[in-house]
Design a protein around this motif. Sequence first.
Motif, PDB file in Angstrom:
ATOM      1  N   PHE A  40      16.660  28.088  10.566  1.00 38.78           N
ATOM      2  CA  PHE A  40      17.025  29.140  11.515  1.00 38.78           C
ATOM      3  C   PHE A  40      16.417  30.415  10.945  1.00 38.78           C
ATOM      4  N   LEU A  84      16.415  30.957   7.128  1.00 34.65           N
ATOM      5  CA  LEU A  84      17.444  30.112   6.509  1.00 34.65           C
ATOM      6  C   LEU A  84      17.111  28.631   6.695  1.00 34.65           C
ATOM      7  N   ALA A 143      18.933  25.652   6.871  1.00 29.89           N
ATOM      8  CA  ALA A 143      20.314  25.180   6.979  1.00 29.89           C
ATOM      9  C   ALA A 143      20.425  23.728   6.523  1.00 29.89           C
ATOM     10  N   PRO A 170      30.946  22.538   1.017  1.00 33.53           N
ATOM     11  CA  PRO A 170      31.527  23.850   1.298  1.00 33.53           C
ATOM     12  C   PRO A 170      31.049  24.402   2.638  1.00 33.53           C
ATOM     13  N   ALA A 190      27.288  24.493   4.399  1.00 37.68           N
ATOM     14  CA  ALA A 190      26.444  23.547   3.664  1.00 37.68           C
ATOM     15  C   ALA A 190      25.404  22.861   4.547  1.00 37.68           C
ATOM     16  N   LYS A 229      26.466  20.719   7.306  1.00 33.77           N
ATOM     17  CA  LYS A 229      27.024  19.456   7.795  1.00 33.77           C
ATOM     18  C   LYS A 229      26.931  19.337   9.319  1.00 33.77           C
ATOM     19  N   SER A 230      27.443  20.353  10.026  1.00 31.49           N
ATOM     20  CA  SER A 230      27.432  20.286  11.497  1.00 31.49           C
ATOM     21  C   SER A 230      26.004  20.316  12.026  1.00 31.49           C
ATOM     22  N   THR A 231      25.156  21.086  11.370  1.00 28.44           N
ATOM     23  CA  THR A 231      23.760  21.132  11.813  1.00 28.44           C
ATOM     24  C   THR A 231      23.123  19.748  11.678  1.00 28.44           C
ATOM     25  N   GLN A 257      33.146  19.981  18.156  1.00 29.06           N
ATOM     26  CA  GLN A 257      34.206  20.913  17.735  1.00 29.06           C
ATOM     27  C   GLN A 257      34.810  21.589  18.964  1.00 29.06           C
ATOM     28  N   GLU A 271      34.471  17.304  12.492  1.00 32.85           N
ATOM     29  CA  GLU A 271      35.798  17.807  12.125  1.00 32.85           C
ATOM     30  C   GLU A 271      36.895  17.290  13.056  1.00 32.85           C
TER      31      GLU A 271
HETATM   32  N1  LIG Z   1      22.361  28.279  15.780  1.00 29.77           N
HETATM   33  C1  LIG Z   1      22.291  28.860  14.575  1.00 29.77           C
HETATM   34  N2  LIG Z   1      21.574  29.985  14.384  1.00 29.77           N
HETATM   35  C2  LIG Z   1      21.493  30.558  13.162  1.00 29.77           C
HETATM   36  N3  LIG Z   1      22.098  30.072  12.047  1.00 29.77           N
HETATM   37  C3  LIG Z   1      22.837  28.953  12.195  1.00 29.77           C
HETATM   38  C4  LIG Z   1      22.969  28.298  13.451  1.00 29.77           C
HETATM   39  N4  LIG Z   1      23.757  27.210  13.277  1.00 29.77           N
HETATM   40  C5  LIG Z   1      24.103  27.205  11.977  1.00 29.77           C
HETATM   41  N5  LIG Z   1      23.555  28.239  11.334  1.00 29.77           N
HETATM   42  C6  LIG Z   1      23.688  28.546   9.906  1.00 29.77           C
HETATM   43  O1  LIG Z   1      23.282  27.391   9.194  1.00 29.77           O
HETATM   44  C7  LIG Z   1      24.096  27.217   8.039  1.00 29.77           C
HETATM   45  C8  LIG Z   1      24.729  25.845   8.094  1.00 29.77           C
HETATM   46  O2  LIG Z   1      25.676  25.855   9.144  1.00 29.77           O
HETATM   47  P1  LIG Z   1      26.562  24.575   9.506  1.00 29.77           P
HETATM   48  O3  LIG Z   1      27.438  24.963  10.633  1.00 29.77           O
HETATM   49  O4  LIG Z   1      25.697  23.392   9.653  1.00 29.77           O
HETATM   50  O5  LIG Z   1      27.394  24.426   8.150  1.00 29.77           O
HETATM   51  P2  LIG Z   1      28.675  23.513   7.894  1.00 29.77           P
HETATM   52  O6  LIG Z   1      28.456  22.829   6.589  1.00 29.77           O
HETATM   53  O7  LIG Z   1      28.959  22.652   9.060  1.00 29.77           O
HETATM   54  O8  LIG Z   1      29.765  24.653   7.726  1.00 29.77           O
HETATM   55  P3  LIG Z   1      31.341  24.657   8.119  1.00 29.77           P
HETATM   56  O9  LIG Z   1      31.990  23.707   7.179  1.00 29.77           O
HETATM   57  O10 LIG Z   1      31.746  26.063   7.860  1.00 29.77           O
HETATM   58  O11 LIG Z   1      31.459  24.241   9.572  1.00 29.77           O
HETATM   59  C9  LIG Z   1      25.094  28.358   8.028  1.00 29.77           C
HETATM   60  O12 LIG Z   1      24.604  29.376   7.197  1.00 29.77           O
HETATM   61  C10 LIG Z   1      25.124  28.798   9.478  1.00 29.77           C
HETATM   62  O13 LIG Z   1      25.452  30.179   9.585  1.00 29.77           O
END
Ligand SMILES: Nc1ncnc2c1ncn2[C@@H]1O[C@H](COP(=O)(O)OP(=O)(O)OP(=O)(O)O)[C@@H](O)[C@H]1O
Length: 271
Positions: free
Chosen positions: A19, A22, A24, A43, A46, A48-50, A91, A176
Motif C-alpha cells: 500500500f 508500506l 503490508a 500483533p 502484521a 493477517k487480514s490483508t 469482519q 476474527e
Molecule cells: N486498504 C489499505 N490501504 C492502506 N493501508 C492498509 C490497507 N489495508 C491495510 N493496510 C495497512 O496494512 C497493514 C496490515 O494491515 P492488516 O489489516 O492486514 O493487519 P492485521 O494483522 O490484520 O491487523 P489487526 O490485527 O489489527 O486486524 C497495516 O499497517 C494497515 O494499516
Amino acid sequence: MAGEAVSDVLRCEDVSREFGALRAVDGVTLSVARGARHALIGPNGAGKSTLLRLVAGGLPVSGGRIHLGDVDVTRAPEARRAWLGIGQTFQQSSLFGSQTVADNVALAVQRRRGRPWLPVPHRRPAWAARVDELLARVGLADRAGDPADALSYAECRQLEVAVALAAEPRLLLLDEPAAGMSTAGTARLLDLLRALPDDITVVFVEHDLDLVFELATVVTVLHLGKVLMSGTPAEVRASADVQRAYLGTARRADLFITEPSPGGDHVTTRP
Ligand SMILES: Nc1ncnc2c1ncn2[C@@H]1O[C@H](COP(=O)(O)OP(=O)(O)OP(=O)(O)O)[C@@H](O)[C@H]1O
C-alpha cells in the motif's frame, strides 16, 4: 511438485502486497494442508487480514503466486475463487437484516445452485432441506423464521458461517470469528468450528489466543508482513521469537512465559 499440490489445499508463494510505501504482506510463503485448522496470528498490523483478502481475491497481489489445490488463482477474480471453493466470512457483516435467518441462507444456497438471479429465496424442497441442515449445523434451527436483525451479535456470526458454508467451500477463511463475542458465544463458536467436516479446510485470523490454541492444528505467526514462524500450537507457544513479537502489545503476552535461566532466555508455556 505435483504431490505437494494434491495434499495442500492452499499454497502462497512469495506473496506480497504493498500500500504505497508500506509492504503490508512481504514475501509470504505458506502451505495449508487439507483438513487443517490453520490459524494466522500476530500483533496488530502484521498483515493477517490483508493476507486473507489476497487469498480470497478481494485484493490483488503486488507479487507472488496463490494456488488453490493445483489451480493457480493468482489473477482469478473473487467470484471465480468462490466458485472454485474459497468461502469466507468478513469482519463486517454481510447479512440481509430484514430477511429471515432461513432466507439469508436460502439466498446463499440459491447462488451456489446457479440461480442467483431469483429475486426472492426460492423454496425448492432440496434447497429447503439444505437450509435446514446448515441452520442446524450452526445452532440456529430454532431462529429460522426470525429476521436476521433480531439475532444477537454472536448469533449473527453463527449465521455468517452458515451463509459461507452454503457455498460448499473446501477452504473456509474466517477473519476474527470471535471478535466482540462473550465467553459463552466464543465457546459456541468453538464447538461449531470443531464440528465442521474434515473436507472443509479452515484458515482463520484470530486475536483470541485461547481459541487459537484450542482449535488450531497449525499456527502461522505473522510479524511486519512476514512469516515469523509456522508450527504446532505447542511449538508456537514455546517460541521466544513469538513471545518477543507479542511483547509490548496488549495481546495476551501472558500466554508466553519467560523464565530466566543460566543459558539465557528460556520460554515455557502456562500449564
Ligand atoms: N486498504 C489499505 N490501504 C492502506 N493501508 C492498509 C490497507 N489495508 C491495510 N493496510 C495497512 O496494512 C497493514 C496490515 O494491515 P492488516 O489489516 O492486514 O493487519 P492485521 O494483522 O490484520 O491487523 P489487526 O490485527 O489489527 O486486524 C497495516 O499497517 C494497515 O494499516
